[in-house]
Structures are given as structure tokens and as C-alpha cells.
Design a protein around this motif. Sequence first.
Motif, PDB file in Angstrom:
ATOM      1  N   HIS A  91       6.163   2.476  21.932  1.00 61.80           N
ATOM      2  CA  HIS A  91       4.880   2.399  21.231  1.00 61.80           C
ATOM      3  C   HIS A  91       3.908   3.392  21.859  1.00 61.80           C
ATOM      4  O   HIS A  91       3.514   3.250  23.021  1.00 61.80           O
ATOM      5  N   HIS A 135       0.598   6.449  20.863  1.00 64.55           N
ATOM      6  CA  HIS A 135      -0.264   7.165  19.916  1.00 64.55           C
ATOM      7  C   HIS A 135      -0.495   8.546  20.535  1.00 64.55           C
ATOM      8  O   HIS A 135      -1.448   8.749  21.288  1.00 64.55           O
ATOM      9  N   HIS A 143       0.680  -3.331  14.790  1.00 63.73           N
ATOM     10  CA  HIS A 143       0.164  -4.067  15.945  1.00 63.73           C
ATOM     11  C   HIS A 143       0.072  -5.548  15.588  1.00 63.73           C
ATOM     12  O   HIS A 143      -0.290  -5.881  14.463  1.00 63.73           O
ATOM     13  N   HIS A 203       2.896  -5.378  20.958  1.00 64.11           N
ATOM     14  CA  HIS A 203       2.128  -6.297  21.820  1.00 64.11           C
ATOM     15  C   HIS A 203       2.648  -7.735  21.824  1.00 64.11           C
ATOM     16  O   HIS A 203       3.272  -8.149  22.789  1.00 64.11           O
ATOM     17  N   ASP A 252       1.814   2.580  24.992  1.00 65.69           N
ATOM     18  CA  ASP A 252       0.626   2.565  24.131  1.00 65.69           C
ATOM     19  C   ASP A 252      -0.054   3.925  24.269  1.00 65.69           C
ATOM     20  O   ASP A 252       0.467   4.840  24.920  1.00 65.69           O
TER      21      ASP A 252
HETATM   22 ZN   LIG Z   1      -1.130   0.776  19.843  1.00 63.01          ZN
END
Ligand SMILES: [Zn+2]
Length: 443
Positions: free
Chosen positions: A68, A70, A216, A253, A304
Motif C-alpha cells: 500500500h 501513494h 482504505h 489498514h 502507506d
Molecule cells: Zn493510504
Amino acid sequence: MADAELLILGPTIVSMDREERIIEDGAIAITGGAIAAVGSRSELSAVDAAETVDASGQLLMPGLVNGHVHMGDSLFRSLVEDLPLEPWLERLWMSERAFVTHDNVRLGVQLALAEMIRSGTTCGLDMFWFPEAAAEASVDAGFRVVTGPIFFDFEGPDGIDNPDRLAVGEAWFERFAGEPLVTACVEPHNALTVSPEMMTAARALADRHDALFHTHCSETATEVDSTRDRFGHTPVAHLDELGILDGPTVLAHCVHLTDDDFARLVRTGTGVLHNPLSNLKLGSGIAPVARMLEDGIPVLVGTDGPVSSNDLDMWTAMRFAGLLQRGARQDPTLTPAVEIVRMVTSVGAKALGLGDRIGSVEPGKRADVILVDLDRPHLLPMYDPYAHLVYTIGRDDVRSVLIDGRWVMRDRMLTTLDEPKVLSAVRDLSLKIEAHAEEITGS
Ligand SMILES: [Zn+2]
């Protein structure tokens, strides 16, 4: 004619294959971007290769899968700090709206790719504005990316309004179909920013293309409360009631889960993307990963975005994934190191739908492998390679990286990215981002 294009001799191979073989003084042959043979040095002694590399004193393993990330957010690293998730996002989005363009995202992705490749990551599940910029930059850098159309209810910095996102999504699949380094998935932001109607439509889009669904879910207690208030269900139950979890899905998450949520995840075979550093830094909590493993839920590890966990270092993420459960439940037998290594290799690849292509070092798989220097004071002796991978090895120990049989880092030199040019462009852009931030916050 040579039997193989590349022969790597001498490393300790942590294969993560079905038997999870560890081969001392090993060898692998690579040809056509795929692994042709794996064994001991003596077993592969007859292989005639165009190029032979001596990797004695190194460890060879599957490249790390970041579950995961970005990538484009690397432009905003450390811009907003020390706020709870919801106001933190509000503030971050003010900067994103001003600076998130196709070209800037592409630059941010290149920065992220340089960092990720340097630390041994060979595949990432990415979610961000302009996912085509991430796909293009990844293909150019020879990086394996899983990404695709994103969904929000409001018009984003990409200028795409909500009703148009489905058509844009369809076009995305057409554009990247057949691109071997790009695996498409559908990525709504979360249950509060994407309406049930759009969530369902996004699921249908994924199903039409046999693609993974990624969103998410249950990141903070506030998100769970708000979802309950609005829909009468926890985020997991909400998605399940909509039928979202009926197809291949991974949820980022899952920090706050009820017993009912666990049952739904197990019944649907949904995977969880665990982001220990982001969850700690944003004060979101500790995801019940040990229980997920006990229940047979596939768990992946992610970093993340660099805005929330500040770097894309999978080794730190792995270490925290291993340590947190033991501390939280006061039980040192939880999350054995091999389980953590599975999350970032074999199990991770399978949960992303890439299990037949990557995630292990075995014949027939694509050659996504990394070499780690072992000849260092903090890495000797090595009685248990898995414990080393989780608790000792760090990103600077990664020496070389191959993706799809191509060197993307060789002896610490990036071969597909112009690193000085990327760093210089990011430095220039960051001055503008900082000036804009000072303007809107008045500080
Ligand atoms: Zn995220």
C-alpha cells in the motif's frame, strides 16, 4: 548459443518457493526476463550464460512487494505533521489541489521509485491522482506497479468530476491492457468519500476486467464511528453488504475490527494491507494482525504514503509489523519472522493476483529478485535468514535489484532513472510547495 542470459552464482537464496527452500552457495539462471533454473552452484555448473555474476557473500530473494503506497505523495513528505487523520487530510489536500498535476505526479512517482528500488522494492500497489502518470513512470523505470482508476465523490485535482470517473476508468483499462509491468486495479478512496452507488459501480468496473479492488478501510476509530452513523454498519460490514467483498479485494489498514468484521473478511477471502508505521505515526492504533493470521486472512505489509509514514522503506515496515504484535499482546511467539517475509513476497504477490508471476525464486516466475550484501558487521553471523530479513537488514544493505530480468539497480547505481535530475527537479518544486503552504497557513 548460451543457455541463459544471466547466471548469478554463490548467493544464499531465500526462495520463498512452495518448500521455502534456503539454498547456500546457490545459483540462478535468468533468460527472457524469467527465472530459468534455481539450485546450488554445482547443480547449475553446466549452464552456459552470456553473463555470469559472482554474488558470493550476498543474499538473493524475491523483490519486496509494498502492499500500500501513494507514490506521488512523496512530493509532500513532512509538509503536514502532528495532526489527527481527518484534519491532517484536509490540510494535505489543500496542497495537493494546488500542485497535483500529471507532470508533478510523474515526478513524485520517479522520486518514490528511486527510493523504493534503492531499498529492494520491486512491486507496489499504488493509489493516487493521475494513476496513468504512475503507470507511465513505472514502465519507464522498469518497475512493476499495480494501480488504476481512483474514485472520489468530489472533483479532484485531476479535474475529473464524479460521473466521469467510470468512463475514465474504462479508458484506463484499455490503455494499459497488455502492458506487462502494469497490473490494473480499481481504487475508490474509502466508504466516506465514495458513495455506495459509486462503490458498487467501481466494483462492477473491476469485475468487468477481472481486476483487484483496493480501498482504505477502518483506519481510525473516527472513521468507523462516522461510517456507522451514516450507514449503520462498520466500514467492513458496509462494503460487504454492498457486495464489494465478493470479488478479489484488498483493504488498507483494518486497524479497528469487530468480531463480525473478522468473520466477513474470512468468509470473503479479503486481504488486508497492514501499514504499521503510518498507523503509529497518525495515532490510528495497532491493527490486530496476529488475529488476522490466526484466522487465515492474507496480510500484506505496506508503507502507506510518504506523507503519513515519511518514507517508503519496507525493511522498517517489516520490522514494525513483527514487533508490534508481540508488544501489544505480550507474546514473543506471535508473527514469526518467516510470516512477515511471506507477507512481502509469496503471500503478498498472491493476494495482488500476481502469485503465478512473482513472489518467489523458482523456475517460470518473472525474475524480480534482489541481492543483499551480507558481508557487513551487523549481518554476521547469520543463523536464521528470516530473522535477519525482518530484524537486522536495512535498506542500505540492498546492493542490486532485478525486475523482469532487467537490472534496475546494480552495485547501488540506479540504471533506469536519472537520479540527479529527479532530485534536482523535486528540490525546485518543493520550494514552490513550501511557499504555497506558508501562504495558506499564514506561517
Ligand atoms: Zn493510504
